[in-house]
Design a protein around this motif. Structure first.
Motif, PDB file in Angstrom:
ATOM      1  N   HIS A 298      -0.149   3.883 -20.101  1.00 50.79           N
ATOM      2  CA  HIS A 298       0.498   2.660 -20.281  1.00 50.79           C
ATOM      3  C   HIS A 298       2.165   3.142 -19.413  1.00 50.79           C
ATOM      4  O   HIS A 298       2.764   2.447 -20.612  1.00 50.79           O
ATOM      5  N   VAL A 299       2.144   2.755 -18.126  1.00 51.32           N
ATOM      6  CA  VAL A 299       3.578   2.234 -17.414  1.00 51.32           C
ATOM      7  C   VAL A 299       3.267   1.477 -17.229  1.00 51.32           C
ATOM      8  O   VAL A 299       2.839   0.642 -16.007  1.00 51.32           O
ATOM      9  N   ARG A 300       4.800   0.347 -17.069  1.00 50.77           N
ATOM     10  CA  ARG A 300       5.008  -0.915 -16.426  1.00 50.77           C
ATOM     11  C   ARG A 300       5.675  -1.032 -15.526  1.00 50.77           C
ATOM     12  O   ARG A 300       6.646  -0.494 -15.291  1.00 50.77           O
ATOM     13  N   VAL A 301       4.859  -1.169 -13.988  1.00 54.56           N
ATOM     14  CA  VAL A 301       5.985  -0.823 -12.357  1.00 54.56           C
ATOM     15  C   VAL A 301       5.920  -2.379 -11.961  1.00 54.56           C
ATOM     16  O   VAL A 301       4.751  -2.647 -11.785  1.00 54.56           O
ATOM     17  N   GLY A 302       7.526  -2.288 -12.157  1.00 50.26           N
ATOM     18  CA  GLY A 302       7.148  -3.699 -10.776  1.00 50.26           C
ATOM     19  C   GLY A 302       8.117  -3.496  -9.706  1.00 50.26           C
ATOM     20  O   GLY A 302       7.550  -3.696  -8.266  1.00 50.26           O
ATOM     21  N   SER A 303       9.491  -2.662  -9.163  1.00 49.12           N
ATOM     22  CA  SER A 303      10.117  -3.238  -8.150  1.00 49.12           C
ATOM     23  C   SER A 303       9.895  -2.126  -7.495  1.00 49.12           C
ATOM     24  O   SER A 303       9.419  -2.200  -6.094  1.00 49.12           O
ATOM     25  N   ALA A 304       8.921  -0.056  -8.177  1.00 49.11           N
ATOM     26  CA  ALA A 304       8.783   0.449  -7.117  1.00 49.11           C
ATOM     27  C   ALA A 304       7.177   0.192  -6.132  1.00 49.11           C
ATOM     28  O   ALA A 304       7.177   0.758  -5.555  1.00 49.11           O
ATOM     29  N   VAL A 305       6.727  -0.773  -6.785  1.00 45.76           N
ATOM     30  CA  VAL A 305       5.597  -1.496  -5.983  1.00 45.76           C
ATOM     31  C   VAL A 305       6.244  -2.482  -5.054  1.00 45.76           C
ATOM     32  O   VAL A 305       5.626  -2.595  -4.334  1.00 45.76           O
ATOM     33  N   LEU A 306       6.556  -3.910  -6.116  1.00 41.70           N
ATOM     34  CA  LEU A 306       7.026  -4.693  -5.031  1.00 41.70           C
ATOM     35  C   LEU A 306       8.186  -5.490  -4.678  1.00 41.70           C
ATOM     36  O   LEU A 306       8.130  -5.977  -3.840  1.00 41.70           O
TER      37      LEU A 306
ATOM     38  N   VAL B 113      -3.514   8.322 -17.962  1.00 42.83           N
ATOM     39  CA  VAL B 113      -2.480   7.358 -18.004  1.00 42.83           C
ATOM     40  C   VAL B 113      -2.644   5.697 -16.568  1.00 42.83           C
ATOM     41  O   VAL B 113      -3.211   5.675 -15.509  1.00 42.83           O
ATOM     42  N   THR B 114      -2.433   4.100 -17.511  1.00 43.30           N
ATOM     43  CA  THR B 114      -2.624   3.773 -16.431  1.00 43.30           C
ATOM     44  C   THR B 114      -1.736   2.336 -16.023  1.00 43.30           C
ATOM     45  O   THR B 114      -0.819   2.803 -16.883  1.00 43.30           O
ATOM     46  N   LEU B 115      -1.628   2.671 -14.929  1.00 42.87           N
ATOM     47  CA  LEU B 115      -0.259   1.983 -14.329  1.00 42.87           C
ATOM     48  C   LEU B 115      -1.111   0.245 -14.236  1.00 42.87           C
ATOM     49  O   LEU B 115      -1.741  -0.437 -14.073  1.00 42.87           O
ATOM     50  N   ILE B 116       0.188  -0.658 -15.094  1.00 36.38           N
ATOM     51  CA  ILE B 116       0.082  -2.035 -14.634  1.00 36.38           C
ATOM     52  C   ILE B 116       1.366  -2.067 -13.559  1.00 36.38           C
ATOM     53  O   ILE B 116       2.556  -2.121 -14.053  1.00 36.38           O
ATOM     54  N   VAL B 117       0.583  -2.974 -13.049  1.00 34.22           N
ATOM     55  CA  VAL B 117       1.798  -3.689 -11.552  1.00 34.22           C
ATOM     56  C   VAL B 117       2.424  -4.502 -12.138  1.00 34.22           C
ATOM     57  O   VAL B 117       1.631  -6.026 -12.972  1.00 34.22           O
ATOM     58  N   VAL B 118       3.758  -4.351 -13.073  1.00 32.00           N
ATOM     59  CA  VAL B 118       4.869  -5.917 -12.887  1.00 32.00           C
ATOM     60  C   VAL B 118       4.861  -7.085 -11.532  1.00 32.00           C
ATOM     61  O   VAL B 118       5.856  -6.711 -11.313  1.00 32.00           O
ATOM     62  N   THR B 119       4.100  -8.227 -11.648  1.00 34.94           N
ATOM     63  CA  THR B 119       4.404  -9.039 -10.905  1.00 34.94           C
ATOM     64  C   THR B 119       5.726 -10.288 -11.012  1.00 34.94           C
ATOM     65  O   THR B 119       5.165 -11.075 -10.317  1.00 34.94           O
ATOM     66  N   LYS B 120       6.877  -9.692 -11.537  1.00 31.07           N
ATOM     67  CA  LYS B 120       6.532 -11.675 -12.267  1.00 31.07           C
ATOM     68  C   LYS B 120       8.077 -11.230 -11.007  1.00 31.07           C
ATOM     69  O   LYS B 120       8.245 -11.090 -10.791  1.00 31.07           O
ATOM     70  N   THR B 121       7.458 -12.874 -10.967  1.00 31.14           N
ATOM     71  CA  THR B 121       9.059 -14.072  -9.416  1.00 31.14           C
ATOM     72  C   THR B 121       8.053 -13.144  -8.320  1.00 31.14           C
ATOM     73  O   THR B 121       8.507 -13.915  -7.493  1.00 31.14           O
TER      74      THR B 121
ATOM     75  N   HIS C  96      -4.464  -4.100 -13.095  1.00 29.61           N
ATOM     76  CA  HIS C  96      -3.933  -4.301 -14.212  1.00 29.61           C
ATOM     77  C   HIS C  96      -2.939  -5.289 -13.720  1.00 29.61           C
ATOM     78  O   HIS C  96      -2.093  -4.487 -12.999  1.00 29.61           O
ATOM     79  N   VAL C  97      -2.090  -6.214 -14.045  1.00 33.14           N
ATOM     80  CA  VAL C  97      -0.887  -7.255 -13.467  1.00 33.14           C
ATOM     81  C   VAL C  97       0.233  -7.493 -14.980  1.00 33.14           C
ATOM     82  O   VAL C  97      -1.348  -7.303 -16.079  1.00 33.14           O
ATOM     83  N   ALA C  98       0.574  -7.617 -14.593  1.00 34.38           N
ATOM     84  CA  ALA C  98       1.418  -8.113 -16.466  1.00 34.38           C
ATOM     85  C   ALA C  98       2.408  -8.813 -15.844  1.00 34.38           C
ATOM     86  O   ALA C  98       3.154  -9.149 -14.551  1.00 34.38           O
TER      87      ALA C  98
ATOM     88  N   ALA D 193       0.962  -0.697  -0.570  1.00 31.90           N
ATOM     89  CA  ALA D 193      -0.113   0.002   0.164  1.00 31.90           C
ATOM     90  C   ALA D 193       0.641   1.202   0.020  1.00 31.90           C
ATOM     91  O   ALA D 193       0.302   2.216  -0.131  1.00 31.90           O
ATOM     92  N   ASP D 194       2.124   1.333   0.508  1.00 30.22           N
ATOM     93  CA  ASP D 194       2.754   2.265   0.655  1.00 30.22           C
ATOM     94  C   ASP D 194       3.670   2.703  -0.130  1.00 30.22           C
ATOM     95  O   ASP D 194       3.567   3.485  -1.064  1.00 30.22           O
ATOM     96  N   ASN D 195       4.024   1.527  -1.109  1.00 26.81           N
ATOM     97  CA  ASN D 195       4.728   1.694  -2.127  1.00 26.81           C
ATOM     98  C   ASN D 195       3.530   1.988  -3.156  1.00 26.81           C
ATOM     99  O   ASN D 195       3.637   2.676  -3.774  1.00 26.81           O
ATOM    100  N   LEU D 196       2.841   1.592  -3.559  1.00 24.01           N
ATOM    101  CA  LEU D 196       2.079   1.690  -4.160  1.00 24.01           C
ATOM    102  C   LEU D 196       0.962   3.630  -3.640  1.00 24.01           C
ATOM    103  O   LEU D 196       1.317   4.093  -5.108  1.00 24.01           O
ATOM    104  N   ALA D 197       1.227   4.081  -2.819  1.00 20.10           N
ATOM    105  CA  ALA D 197       0.666   5.111  -3.531  1.00 20.10           C
ATOM    106  C   ALA D 197       1.883   6.479  -3.280  1.00 20.10           C
ATOM    107  O   ALA D 197       1.645   7.408  -3.820  1.00 20.10           O
ATOM    108  N   ARG D 198       2.849   5.646  -3.575  1.00 18.53           N
ATOM    109  CA  ARG D 198       4.355   6.580  -3.695  1.00 18.53           C
ATOM    110  C   ARG D 198       4.562   6.235  -4.789  1.00 18.53           C
ATOM    111  O   ARG D 198       4.767   7.617  -5.959  1.00 18.53           O
ATOM    112  N   VAL D 199       3.998   5.684  -6.077  1.00 17.44           N
ATOM    113  CA  VAL D 199       4.335   5.483  -7.519  1.00 17.44           C
ATOM    114  C   VAL D 199       2.603   6.413  -8.055  1.00 17.44           C
ATOM    115  O   VAL D 199       3.138   6.844  -8.939  1.00 17.44           O
ATOM    116  N   GLU D 200       2.361   6.336  -6.526  1.00 15.19           N
ATOM    117  CA  GLU D 200       0.787   6.954  -7.261  1.00 15.19           C
ATOM    118  C   GLU D 200       0.938   8.394  -7.436  1.00 15.19           C
ATOM    119  O   GLU D 200       0.699   9.584  -8.216  1.00 15.19           O
ATOM    120  N   GLU D 201       1.609   9.059  -6.929  1.00 19.32           N
ATOM    121  CA  GLU D 201       2.021  10.329  -6.278  1.00 19.32           C
ATOM    122  C   GLU D 201       3.321  10.365  -7.555  1.00 19.32           C
ATOM    123  O   GLU D 201       3.445  11.538  -8.107  1.00 19.32           O
TER     124      GLU D 201
END
Length: 239
Positions: A224-232, A33-41, A57-59, A9-17
């Motif tokens: 669309h932006v593809r964000v992994g490590s900044a969220v997970l 702009v649509t956020l796609i969270v890349v959940t690989k690994t 949206h997940v990738a 939740a904290d990471n998502l909030a920072r990315v949203e900001e």
């Protein structure tokens, strides 16, 4: 699990900001702009937590990880994006769960996707991966077609049953004239996207930008932006 939920939740909030600030700086509306969270690994439990937190949206980039995860999360209201290089022998599996494939870069892959989509009774959105470091007629080191190959490939997708040309995707190049210049790379992608929309008006998705350069992508006009490590978070690859 509560600690992990709080972390996400904290990471998502920072990315949203970051996305909101980038939109404001570019004079764009946040909903453009649509956020796609890349959940690989990361495990299906994280996907469930992300869904609880409002992610839609997940990738994934590897079918062997994605297929079981998507099956385990099939009850969630998610759009699944496949963003990795795709081999034709994995297409039949990918088509069963992916709603959007971001890495279409050759006619043979178009044909395989079409056959699998028809067999599965599905309509699949296809993004052409553009390799901005590739010479004319070549593919990029990390997949993708050279910019001058986009019109022909888009026509192939448009004529293929079960597929829709939905737009373009790129990864900021590590070599060539755009190396270290993500904003210039994404500006070039937008130029190519404008030409694509002239021939295929519905192909209006532009997938660009990741954790390190999402601001540059938003400034250029990415949808669309593809964000992994900044969220997970960052952890070693599995397997």
């Amino acid at each position: 699990m509560t600690d992990r939920r709080t972390q996400l939740a904290d990471n998502l909030a920072r990315v949203e900001e970051r996305i909101s600030a980038a939109c404001a700086a570019a004079g764009r509306k946040r909903e453009e702009v649509t956020l796609i969270v890349v959940t690989k690994t990361y495990p299906a439990s994280d996907v469930r937590l992300l869904a609880e937190l409002g992610v839609r949206h997940v990738a994934e980039n590897r079918d062997q990880d994605a297929a079981p995860k998507a099956a385990e999360c099939s009850d969630l209201p998610l759009t699944w994006h496949f963003v990795g290089q795709l081999q034709t022998n994995k297409v039949r599996s990918v088509v069963n769960y992916a709603d959007v494939v971001h890495s279409v870069d050759r006619n043979r892959l178009v044909a395989a996707l079409s056959t699998a989509a028809v067999r599965a009774g599905r309509e699949l959105d296809c993004l052409i991966q553009v390799a901005l470091d590739a010479e004319s007629g070549a593919r990029g080191d990390r997949g993708g077609v050279a910019p001058d190959g986009v019109p022909e490939l888009a026509a192939e997708i448009a004529g293929a049953e079960g597929l829709r040309p939905a737009g373009l995707m790129t990864v900021a190049p590590l070599a060539g004239p755009y190396a270290g210049r993500p904003r210039a790379a994404f500006d070039r992608l937008m130029e190519i996207a404008t030409g694509l929309r002239a021939a295929h008006p519905a192909a209006n998705m532009v997938s660009a930008g990741m954790s390190a350069d999402l601001e540059d992508a938003v400034a250029a006009g990415a949808t669309h932006v593809r964000v992994g490590s900044a969220v997970l978070g960052v952890r070693p690859r599995l397997g």
